[in-house]
Design a protein around this motif. Structure first.
Motif, PDB file in Angstrom:
ATOM      1  N   ARG A 147       0.828  -1.206   0.000  1.00  0.00           N
ATOM      2  CA  ARG A 147       0.000   0.000   0.000  1.00  0.00           C
ATOM      3  C   ARG A 147       0.864   1.259   0.000  1.00  0.00           C
ATOM      4  O   ARG A 147       0.448   2.304  -0.526  1.00  0.00           O
ATOM      5  N   SER A 148       2.045   1.172   0.593  1.00  0.00           N
ATOM      6  CA  SER A 148       2.918   2.345   0.626  1.00  0.00           C
ATOM      7  C   SER A 148       3.435   2.694  -0.758  1.00  0.00           C
ATOM      8  O   SER A 148       4.047   3.750  -0.949  1.00  0.00           O
ATOM      9  N   ARG A 149       3.198   1.819  -1.734  1.00  0.00           N
ATOM     10  CA  ARG A 149       3.570   2.089  -3.125  1.00  0.00           C
ATOM     11  C   ARG A 149       2.420   2.705  -3.914  1.00  0.00           C
ATOM     12  O   ARG A 149       2.598   3.050  -5.089  1.00  0.00           O
ATOM     13  N   LEU A 150       1.255   2.841  -3.316  1.00  0.00           N
ATOM     14  CA  LEU A 150       0.116   3.462  -3.988  1.00  0.00           C
ATOM     15  C   LEU A 150       0.411   4.925  -4.305  1.00  0.00           C
ATOM     16  O   LEU A 150       1.017   5.636  -3.490  1.00  0.00           O
ATOM     17  N   PRO A 151      -0.005   5.408  -5.470  1.00  0.00           N
ATOM     18  CA  PRO A 151       0.182   6.826  -5.800  1.00  0.00           C
ATOM     19  C   PRO A 151      -0.465   7.727  -4.742  1.00  0.00           C
ATOM     20  O   PRO A 151      -1.600   7.508  -4.339  1.00  0.00           O
ATOM     21  N   GLY A 152       0.303   8.708  -4.281  1.00  0.00           N
ATOM     22  CA  GLY A 152      -0.203   9.643  -3.284  1.00  0.00           C
ATOM     23  C   GLY A 152       0.130   9.297  -1.852  1.00  0.00           C
ATOM     24  O   GLY A 152      -0.152  10.086  -0.942  1.00  0.00           O
ATOM     25  N   TYR A 153       0.699   8.093  -1.622  1.00  0.00           N
ATOM     26  CA  TYR A 153       1.010   7.670  -0.251  1.00  0.00           C
ATOM     27  C   TYR A 153       1.981   8.671   0.391  1.00  0.00           C
ATOM     28  O   TYR A 153       2.905   9.146  -0.257  1.00  0.00           O
ATOM     29  N   GLU A 170      -5.301   0.027 -13.275  1.00  0.00           N
ATOM     30  CA  GLU A 170      -5.982   0.573 -12.096  1.00  0.00           C
ATOM     31  C   GLU A 170      -5.058   1.486 -11.291  1.00  0.00           C
ATOM     32  O   GLU A 170      -5.480   2.561 -10.838  1.00  0.00           O
ATOM     33  N   TRP A 171      -3.796   1.083 -11.113  1.00  0.00           N
ATOM     34  CA  TRP A 171      -2.861   1.933 -10.357  1.00  0.00           C
ATOM     35  C   TRP A 171      -2.476   3.160 -11.186  1.00  0.00           C
ATOM     36  O   TRP A 171      -2.281   4.246 -10.637  1.00  0.00           O
ATOM     37  N   GLN A 172      -2.360   3.008 -12.477  1.00  0.00           N
ATOM     38  CA  GLN A 172      -2.057   4.148 -13.334  1.00  0.00           C
ATOM     39  C   GLN A 172      -3.215   5.148 -13.343  1.00  0.00           C
ATOM     40  O   GLN A 172      -3.000   6.369 -13.379  1.00  0.00           O
ATOM     41  N   ARG A 173      -4.426   4.623 -13.292  1.00  0.00           N
ATOM     42  CA  ARG A 173      -5.588   5.505 -13.213  1.00  0.00           C
ATOM     43  C   ARG A 173      -5.563   6.305 -11.918  1.00  0.00           C
ATOM     44  O   ARG A 173      -5.862   7.507 -11.911  1.00  0.00           O
ATOM     45  N   LEU A 174      -5.189   5.661 -10.794  1.00  0.00           N
ATOM     46  CA  LEU A 174      -5.108   6.374  -9.525  1.00  0.00           C
ATOM     47  C   LEU A 174      -4.020   7.446  -9.578  1.00  0.00           C
ATOM     48  O   LEU A 174      -4.199   8.548  -9.041  1.00  0.00           O
ATOM     49  N   ALA A 175      -2.893   7.135 -10.208  1.00  0.00           N
ATOM     50  CA  ALA A 175      -1.823   8.127 -10.329  1.00  0.00           C
ATOM     51  C   ALA A 175      -2.313   9.362 -11.082  1.00  0.00           C
ATOM     52  O   ALA A 175      -2.038  10.510 -10.681  1.00  0.00           O
ATOM     53  N   GLN A 176      -3.057   9.142 -12.143  1.00  0.00           N
ATOM     54  CA  GLN A 176      -3.585  10.261 -12.923  1.00  0.00           C
ATOM     55  C   GLN A 176      -4.632  11.041 -12.134  1.00  0.00           C
ATOM     56  O   GLN A 176      -4.644  12.277 -12.146  1.00  0.00           O
ATOM     57  N   ALA A 177      -5.501  10.313 -11.433  1.00  0.00           N
ATOM     58  CA  ALA A 177      -6.537  10.985 -10.642  1.00  0.00           C
ATOM     59  C   ALA A 177      -5.918  11.798  -9.507  1.00  0.00           C
ATOM     60  O   ALA A 177      -6.401  12.889  -9.172  1.00  0.00           O
ATOM     61  N   THR A 178      -4.852  11.273  -8.905  1.00  0.00           N
ATOM     62  CA  THR A 178      -4.165  11.994  -7.830  1.00  0.00           C
ATOM     63  C   THR A 178      -3.539  13.277  -8.358  1.00  0.00           C
ATOM     64  O   THR A 178      -3.595  14.327  -7.705  1.00  0.00           O
ATOM     65  N   ALA A 179      -2.965  13.194  -9.553  1.00  0.00           N
ATOM     66  CA  ALA A 179      -2.309  14.363 -10.144  1.00  0.00           C
ATOM     67  C   ALA A 179      -3.300  15.474 -10.493  1.00  0.00           C
ATOM     68  O   ALA A 179      -2.927  16.659 -10.525  1.00  0.00           O
ATOM     69  N   THR A 180      -4.544  15.112 -10.746  1.00  0.00           N
ATOM     70  CA  THR A 180      -5.531  16.114 -11.164  1.00  0.00           C
ATOM     71  C   THR A 180      -6.360  16.664 -10.008  1.00  0.00           C
ATOM     72  O   THR A 180      -7.216  17.539 -10.226  1.00  0.00           O
TER      73      THR A 180
END
Length: 359
Positions: A106-112, A185-195
């Motif tokens: 989980r610590s590798r999730l975008p935004g952690y 799914e993880w790439q989508r979270l990275a993009q959503a976090t960036a926006t």
């Protein structure tokens, strides 16, 4: 999720775990690994599984489920012998190792570690310390500094791993993390976090506040003061209701976060637990009435008159040119008797990307 890298890494990680002393003792007593679990630890675990412990489906969560089931089913003290106590100690070790690995992934999730997701509000099925089938976040997990650790720091010790096993466990965990990063799914979270912008963050904060209020202990008690399953269902329903009120960037971020968590849990808990505890998928022949459901999360359904009882969670392959991937059984309905054998109707999830892997 369809990347082959995840499944290669999960299989390698399972191989690294399965021969460690604590895990080998733990898995040897699981009912599905014993030909006729008629006595001793396997028999008691089979009894708890029938009562709803889901040990076969989620063996890595056995430690958390067993104490509750022992109490709920009024198991006699005579059935809890020294062998069972010893098994529970190994289950504790496996549970600790699994928790550490999941927390590190989980610590590798975008935004952690700073997430804005409603899922992590106090009292949801993702954060409660009470009963839930959800893979929960431990209190203080995000303040452990796991994001700076090169590998899960507390996994190998409870498994009683050798030095060589420690190195392999670390390397395979890193490979799993890399595979997860590559999923859509993880790439989508990275993009959503960036926006994320201030209005979206404010909207998400209001949602978490509403969840704090609606899932306060007294509110949950008012809904259901005692029964665990309705309490868990209430937590999930309230979260879904509040998420449904979101819009725009906040809605996309929340949905992306949920998708990333779902992929992690499916790969690193559901599938990994089956590989580690039960080995390669079973080959199933003699199926009929095959139905395919396409889409981002494909599934299949088929009937089986002769063959082993396929319990939920089991990894299988079927002899059919239309379905070459590994399947994970989601549910099984016994539809009748034919020549003394149960007729089963199986529903299963497709592990996309496993067709060409030597699993």
């Amino acid at each position: 999720m369809s990347t082959q890298a995840v499944w290669r890494a999960i299989q390698a990680q399972a191989m690294a775990w399965k021969d460690t002393p604590a895990f080998a003792r733990f898995s040897a007593q699981l009912p599905s690994n014993v030909e006729q679990p008629a006595r001793g630890v396997p028999a008691l675990l089979a009894k708890l599984d029938l009562g709803g412990a889901k040990i076969a489906a989620a063996p890595l969560r056995a430690y958390a489920m067993v104490p509750r089931m022992l109490q709920a089913m009024n198991v006699s003290k005579d059935e809890i012998d020294s062998a069972f106590i010893s098994w529970r100690a190994d289950a504790d070790r496996v549970h600790a190792a699994h928790q550490d690995t999941i927390a590190w992934l989980r610590s590798r999730l975008p935004g952690y570690p700073r997430f804005h997701a409603p899922h992590l509000a106090r009292g949801t099925a993702h954060t409660t310390e009470q009963f839930t089938y959800c893979l929960t976040w431990a209190p203080g997990e995000r303040s452990r500094g796991l994001g700076t650790d090169a590998a899960p720091p507390r996994t190998a010790t409870p498994l009683q791993a050798t030095d060589e096993q420690c190195r392999t466990i670390a390397l395979t965990a890193q490979a799993v993390a890399e595979g997860l990063r590559a999923t859509s799914e993880w790439q989508r979270l990275a993009q959503a976090t960036a926006t994320l912008d201030e209005p979206a963050i404010e909207q998400l904060a209001k949602t978490r506040k509403a969840l704090h209020e609606r899932l306060a202990p007294e509110r949950v008690d008012n809904h259901e003061p005692r029964l665990a399953l309705p309490r868990d269902a209430y937590r999930r329903a309230v979260l879904a209701e509040e998420i449904a009120k979101l819009s725009g960037i906040a809605e996309e971020y929340s949905n992306a976060f949920e998708g990333a968590l779902r992929v992690l849990a499916f790969a690193a808990d559901d599938v990994f637990g089956q590989f580690a505890a039960h080995g390669p998928p079973a080959i199933v022949a003699g199926h009929s009435e095959l139905e395919l459901e396409e889409g981002p999360h494909p599934s299949v359904a088929f009937s089986l008159i002769k063959g082993p009882l396929l319990r939920p969670g089991r990894l299988i392959r079927i002899a059919d040119p239309l379905v070459q991937e590994v399947l994970r059984v989601s549910d099984n309905t016994i539809t009748g008797q034919s020549a003394g054998s149960s007729s089963q109707r199986i529903n299963a999830h497709v592990l996309q990307g496993t067709a060409t892997l030597s699993i």
